[in-house]
Design an enzyme around this catalytic site. Structure first.
Site, PDB file in Angstrom:
ATOM      1  N   TYR A  34      90.613  84.100  59.688  1.00 17.01           N
ATOM      2  CA  TYR A  34      89.618  82.902  59.889  1.00 17.01           C
ATOM      3  C   TYR A  34      90.221  81.918  60.173  1.00 17.01           C
ATOM      4  CZ  TYR A  34      85.569  86.273  58.776  1.00 17.01           C
ATOM      5  OH  TYR A  34      85.024  87.129  59.231  1.00 17.01           O
TER       6      TYR A  34
ATOM      7  N   TYR B 114      75.901  89.958  56.640  1.00 15.75           N
ATOM      8  CA  TYR B 114      77.440  90.117  56.725  1.00 15.75           C
ATOM      9  C   TYR B 114      77.730  91.450  56.084  1.00 15.75           C
ATOM     10  CZ  TYR B 114      82.449  89.691  56.594  1.00 15.75           C
ATOM     11  OH  TYR B 114      83.913  89.783  56.769  1.00 15.75           O
TER      12      TYR B 114
ATOM     13  N   ASP C  49      74.354  96.893  49.517  1.00 11.40           N
ATOM     14  CA  ASP C  49      75.882  96.221  49.449  1.00 11.40           C
ATOM     15  C   ASP C  49      76.010  95.315  48.585  1.00 11.40           C
ATOM     16  OD1 ASP C  49      78.350  94.783  50.191  1.00 11.40           O
ATOM     17  OD2 ASP C  49      77.811  94.517  52.375  1.00 11.40           O
TER      18      ASP C  49
ATOM     19  N   LYS D  77      85.209  93.085  46.083  1.00 11.71           N
ATOM     20  CA  LYS D  77      85.363  91.749  45.243  1.00 11.71           C
ATOM     21  C   LYS D  77      85.538  91.791  43.867  1.00 11.71           C
ATOM     22  CE  LYS D  77      84.127  89.122  49.138  1.00 11.71           C
ATOM     23  NZ  LYS D  77      83.128  89.187  50.290  1.00 11.71           N
TER      24      LYS D  77
HETATM   25  C1  LIG Z   1      83.155  90.096  51.560  1.00 11.44           C
HETATM   26  C2  LIG Z   1      81.920  90.973  52.104  1.00 11.44           C
HETATM   27  C3  LIG Z   1      82.205  92.394  52.687  1.00 11.44           C
HETATM   28  C4  LIG Z   1      83.607  92.661  53.260  1.00 11.44           C
HETATM   29  O1  LIG Z   1      84.485  92.700  51.978  1.00 11.44           O
HETATM   30  P1  LIG Z   1      86.200  92.707  52.523  1.00 11.44           P
HETATM   31  O2  LIG Z   1      86.788  93.318  51.311  1.00 11.44           O
HETATM   32  O3  LIG Z   1      86.322  91.121  52.839  1.00 11.44           O
HETATM   33  O4  LIG Z   1      86.247  93.677  53.744  1.00 11.44           O
HETATM   34  C5  LIG Z   1      81.153  93.403  52.536  1.00 11.44           C
HETATM   35  N1  LIG Z   1      79.745  92.758  52.282  1.00 11.44           N
HETATM   36  C6  LIG Z   1      79.551  91.742  51.733  1.00 11.44           C
HETATM   37  C7  LIG Z   1      78.218  91.765  51.352  1.00 11.44           C
HETATM   38  C8  LIG Z   1      80.500  90.986  51.465  1.00 11.44           C
HETATM   39  O5  LIG Z   1      80.377  89.586  51.039  1.00 11.44           O
END
Ligand SMILES: *Cc1c(COP(=O)(O)O)cnc(C)c1O
Length: 421
Positions: free
Chosen positions: A15, A142, A234, A263
């Protein structure tokens, strides 16, 4: 050559427009909510190092567990074999998720956790001889940077070069009082084609910490369930306390069929992804027919060292002290938000749990490429605070061990920024 010069010779950063970006700052050590550069300068990490850290940097308990795991078993192929740490982590995580979540599938990161969830849903219908063709997602979503995850994310400047290769998705508005009936009707009209609905519950992170009410998400989820549309929550960003409860789904009456985690999962220590699902999904793949297998996996699926970090992080997460810290941050953010709720320079100040976002009023409107972004970024860096504005939106998403004094430092810096810009 110093670290920065050596970096620029060999590394291409994510990025980052490498021609114009400021050179990267070499970080050599972390402790609590602080990161230290190679000259010993301390930075307050207000973004949990890309939203991953929850218990503080270089946490001694996680380090100890990771170290023990490394000296015991560093990796094992996860097809045909298993290992105790993966089992204990799966048991421990399922114990605190909604009861309908019954199986854990391991991968490496948030994007792959999403890919797995999408593949499970697509094949769920196919395995029953009733293939469906379309996925529903939220506008501004996202879900990651791999192709499936990008497909269910908003089309934007980030995806522009790849748009022709992304599969088609039905995008719907964030549900609210005014549009919920229209959204329900739209979905009902095509429900026989719909594989699943994927959403970031309560907070759309990368969109700029956009927030919406549990009540309308609940209503939408209930409708999808009635129409036979699978639900994917998600929780890659919202999971593990960010919204003030353990998971964003804990704010909801309806429960998803699948959930995605990454995360905060390992406390931000190691890469790991998890997709959980119901027995209903799992059972749709059980067959004498080998074609009904879920053909997905990664070399590092359920890596023991990552699992050990996640298991240690989960133990810390379940200590009463952690939830007390989360409540403390929620309360203090709320006080700050109330105090600045009608600030003339702010379009909005909004909060969900430990996430606080402030949107600057700008003539050009909200844009990731807003030049205010770079000025705000440098302004806070000059105050030894690491923030990563999304356009004209700044936000705090801190480790839970951040002290009251450090929070005050953040609030004071925002007040300074409000004076300056
Ligand atoms: C960061 C994020 C992802 C992607 O995760 P990565 O480990 O960066 O591939 C997917 N969904 C959400 C809601 C996110 O914040």
């Amino acid at each position: 050559m110093n670290w920065t010069e050596r970096d620029l010779k060999v590394i291409w950063h994510p990025y980052t427009q490498m021609q114009t970006a400021a050179p990267p700052i070499p970080i050599v050590r972390g402790e609590g909510a602080l990161l230290f550069d190679d000259e010993g300068m301390a930075y307050l990490d207000a973004v949990s190092s890309w939203w991953v850290n929850i218990h503080g940097h270089a946490h001694p308990y996680i380090a100890e567990k990771v170290s023990t795991q490394l000296q015991t078993l560093e990796h094992v192929i996860f097809a045909g074999f298993t290992h105790p740490t993966a089992i204990e982590l799966a048991e421990g995580l399922l114990a605190i998720l909604p009861k309908n979540q019954q199986k854990v599938f391991y991968s490496d990161n948030g994007s792959t956790a999403v890919e797995v969830a999408l593949k499970m849903c697509m094949q769920y219908w196919g395995n029953q001889g009733k293939p469906r063709t379309k996925i529903v997602a939220l506008k501004n979503a996202y879900h990651g940077d791999t192709f499936g995850a990008m497909s269910v994310s908003a089309r934007s400047a980030f995806t522009a070069s790849f748009d022709p290769y992304l599969f088609e998705v039905e995008f719907i508005e964030l549900p609210d009082e005014d549009n919920i009936e229209a959204i329900k009707q739209k979905l009902s009209a095509i429900s026989h084609e719909l594989i699943c609905f994927i959403f970031e519950p309560l907070v759309q992170g990368s969109a700029g910490m956009l927030m919406y009410e549990a009540k309308y998400l609940d209503e939408l989820m209930k409708h999808c369930r009635e129409e036979g549309i699978l639900l994917i929550a998600d929780e890659v960003m919202t999971g593990f306390g960010r919204t003030g409860k353990r998971f964003a789904c804990d704010h909801l009456q309806e429960k998803p069929d699948l959930m995605c985690f990454s995360k905060g999962l390992t406390g931000g220590t190691m890469p790991l992804g998890i997709t959980t699902c119901t027995n209903q999904i799992y059972e749709a793949f059980l067959s004498e027919d080998k074609h009904k297998t879920l053909f997905h996996g990664h070399s590092f699926t359920a890596n023991p060292v990552s699992c050990a970090a996640a298991l240690a992080s989960l133990e810390l997460f379940l200590q009463p002290e952690t939830m007390e810290n989360i409540k403390r941050i929620c309360k203090r953010h709320q006080l700050f938000a109330d105090k600045n709720s009608i600030h003339p320079k702010l379009k909005t100040i909004r909060q969900t749990g430990t996430i606080l976002a402030m949107e600057w009023n700008t003539e050009t409107g909200t844009s990731y490429f807003s030049n205010l972004r770079d000025r705000l970024y440098q302004f806070f860096l000059g105050k030894n605070i690491i923030l990563r504005p999304l356009g004209n939106i700044i936000y705090f998403i801190t480790p839970y061990c951040i002290t009251d004094q450090q929070l005050d430092q953040l609030y004071a810096s925002v007040e300074d920024a409000l004076e300056t810009f």
